[in-house]
Write a protein that holds these residues in place. Structure first.
Motif, PDB file in Angstrom:
ATOM      1  N   ARG A 203      71.609 -40.955  -1.894  1.00  0.00           N
ATOM      2  CA  ARG A 203      70.328 -40.933  -1.482  1.00  0.00           C
ATOM      3  C   ARG A 203      69.104 -40.036  -2.247  1.00  0.00           C
ATOM      4  O   ARG A 203      67.771 -40.482  -2.620  1.00  0.00           O
ATOM      5  CB  ARG A 203      70.205 -39.602  -0.546  1.00  0.00           C
ATOM      6  N   SER A 204      70.010 -40.002  -2.949  1.00  0.00           N
ATOM      7  CA  SER A 204      68.925 -39.053  -4.390  1.00  0.00           C
ATOM      8  C   SER A 204      68.502 -40.079  -5.081  1.00  0.00           C
ATOM      9  O   SER A 204      67.605 -40.110  -5.962  1.00  0.00           O
ATOM     10  CB  SER A 204      69.676 -37.568  -5.497  1.00  0.00           C
ATOM     11  N   VAL A 205      69.689 -40.670  -5.616  1.00  0.00           N
ATOM     12  CA  VAL A 205      68.915 -42.088  -6.418  1.00  0.00           C
ATOM     13  C   VAL A 205      67.965 -42.425  -5.738  1.00  0.00           C
ATOM     14  O   VAL A 205      66.693 -42.727  -6.576  1.00  0.00           O
ATOM     15  CB  VAL A 205      69.964 -43.170  -6.760  1.00  0.00           C
ATOM     16  N   GLU A 206      68.190 -43.183  -4.521  1.00  0.00           N
ATOM     17  CA  GLU A 206      66.489 -44.189  -3.547  1.00  0.00           C
ATOM     18  C   GLU A 206      66.038 -42.541  -3.331  1.00  0.00           C
ATOM     19  O   GLU A 206      64.298 -43.712  -3.698  1.00  0.00           O
ATOM     20  CB  GLU A 206      67.604 -44.102  -2.093  1.00  0.00           C
ATOM     21  N   ALA A 207      65.723 -41.104  -2.706  1.00  0.00           N
ATOM     22  CA  ALA A 207      64.406 -40.823  -3.477  1.00  0.00           C
ATOM     23  C   ALA A 207      64.141 -40.545  -4.918  1.00  0.00           C
ATOM     24  O   ALA A 207      62.129 -40.900  -4.823  1.00  0.00           O
ATOM     25  CB  ALA A 207      64.813 -39.143  -2.925  1.00  0.00           C
ATOM     26  N   ARG A 208      64.335 -40.277  -5.943  1.00  0.00           N
ATOM     27  CA  ARG A 208      63.165 -40.914  -7.226  1.00  0.00           C
ATOM     28  C   ARG A 208      63.186 -42.098  -7.749  1.00  0.00           C
ATOM     29  O   ARG A 208      62.381 -41.959  -8.165  1.00  0.00           O
ATOM     30  CB  ARG A 208      64.861 -40.870  -8.578  1.00  0.00           C
TER      31      ARG A 208
ATOM     32  N   GLN B 271      80.349 -36.984   0.466  1.00  0.00           N
ATOM     33  CA  GLN B 271      79.766 -36.860  -0.753  1.00  0.00           C
ATOM     34  C   GLN B 271      78.509 -37.995  -1.298  1.00  0.00           C
ATOM     35  O   GLN B 271      77.531 -37.604  -2.127  1.00  0.00           O
ATOM     36  CB  GLN B 271      80.817 -36.055  -1.448  1.00  0.00           C
TER      37      GLN B 271
ATOM     38  N   VAL C 274      76.004 -41.960 -10.552  1.00  0.00           N
ATOM     39  CA  VAL C 274      75.686 -40.445  -9.749  1.00  0.00           C
ATOM     40  C   VAL C 274      77.516 -40.608  -8.586  1.00  0.00           C
ATOM     41  O   VAL C 274      78.176 -39.797  -8.423  1.00  0.00           O
ATOM     42  CB  VAL C 274      74.207 -40.407  -9.107  1.00  0.00           C
TER      43      VAL C 274
ATOM     44  N   THR D 149      60.054 -42.755  -5.823  1.00  0.00           N
ATOM     45  CA  THR D 149      59.346 -41.138  -6.224  1.00  0.00           C
ATOM     46  C   THR D 149      57.482 -41.770  -6.236  1.00  0.00           C
ATOM     47  O   THR D 149      57.450 -42.579  -7.404  1.00  0.00           O
ATOM     48  CB  THR D 149      59.428 -40.560  -6.816  1.00  0.00           C
TER      49      THR D 149
ATOM     50  N   VAL E 199      75.088 -38.096  -0.090  1.00  0.00           N
ATOM     51  CA  VAL E 199      73.371 -37.215  -0.905  1.00  0.00           C
ATOM     52  C   VAL E 199      73.493 -37.874  -2.192  1.00  0.00           C
ATOM     53  O   VAL E 199      72.287 -37.647  -2.610  1.00  0.00           O
ATOM     54  CB  VAL E 199      74.832 -36.125  -0.910  1.00  0.00           C
ATOM     55  N   ALA E 200      74.538 -38.265  -3.434  1.00  0.00           N
ATOM     56  CA  ALA E 200      73.973 -38.944  -4.281  1.00  0.00           C
ATOM     57  C   ALA E 200      73.387 -39.802  -3.761  1.00  0.00           C
ATOM     58  O   ALA E 200      72.566 -39.915  -5.282  1.00  0.00           O
ATOM     59  CB  ALA E 200      75.547 -39.003  -5.008  1.00  0.00           C
TER      60      ALA E 200
END
Length: 153
Positions: free
Chosen positions: A116-121, A110, A32, A124, A113-114
């Motif tokens: 954080r999306s990996v950590e959220a994934r 920027q 990312v 999951t 944000v990228a």
């Protein structure tokens, strides 16, 4: 399974599983960050400077888990490209404290944000309680390996 009972059983080794998780996390972060022109080390350096302005090369290297030489090359490139600034001469001793520039802050926003999306994934499927438990377990493992010294780096 290990051969002839020697070594460790990779299927049940927590250390091996942690290394695999670390490797997969790093690869996902690199994926990312690459479109943003960054590596994980580049991102880590910017994040550290945002949270602790004025860190030296050595402090940044420790925080990003790289050698001082690797960090020095990265800092030179970040300075050349306008992401960080360092004084021409050290205010005290030899350390040149680095600070983010406005360009560095925009780039970090920027990247955050990228990442954080990996950590959220990664999280999951885990409840908040499971996440908190995993966090505490990892902190405990780190403390144990550092000999109980929570301030060690």
């Amino acid at each position: 399974m290990s051969q002839n009972g020697a070594g460790i059983d990779l299927d049940t080794s927590l250390g091996y599983l942690l290394k695999e998780a670390s490797s997969v996390l790093r690869a996902a972060m690199e994926e990312v960050l690459r479109p943003l022109g960054m590596s994980v080390t580049h991102y880590s350096c910017l994040e550290l400077l945002a949270q602790r302005p004025g860190l030296s090369n050595s402090e940044l290297a420790r925080g990003a888990f790289v050698t001082r030489q690797t960090m020095n090359v990265l800092l030179q490139n970040l300075e050349r490209d306008g992401y960080v600034t360092r004084p021409a001469q050290a205010p005290v001793g030899k350390a040149l404290p680095a600070r983010l520039t406005p360009r560095g802050r925009r780039s970090l926003e920027q990247a955050t944000v990228a990442v954080r999306s990996v950590e959220a994934r990664m999280l999951t499927g885990m409840t908040e309680a499971e996440q908190a438990s995993a966090f505490r377990s990892l902190q405990s493992m780190i403390r144990s390996l550092r000999g109980g010294n929570e301030d060690a780096s």
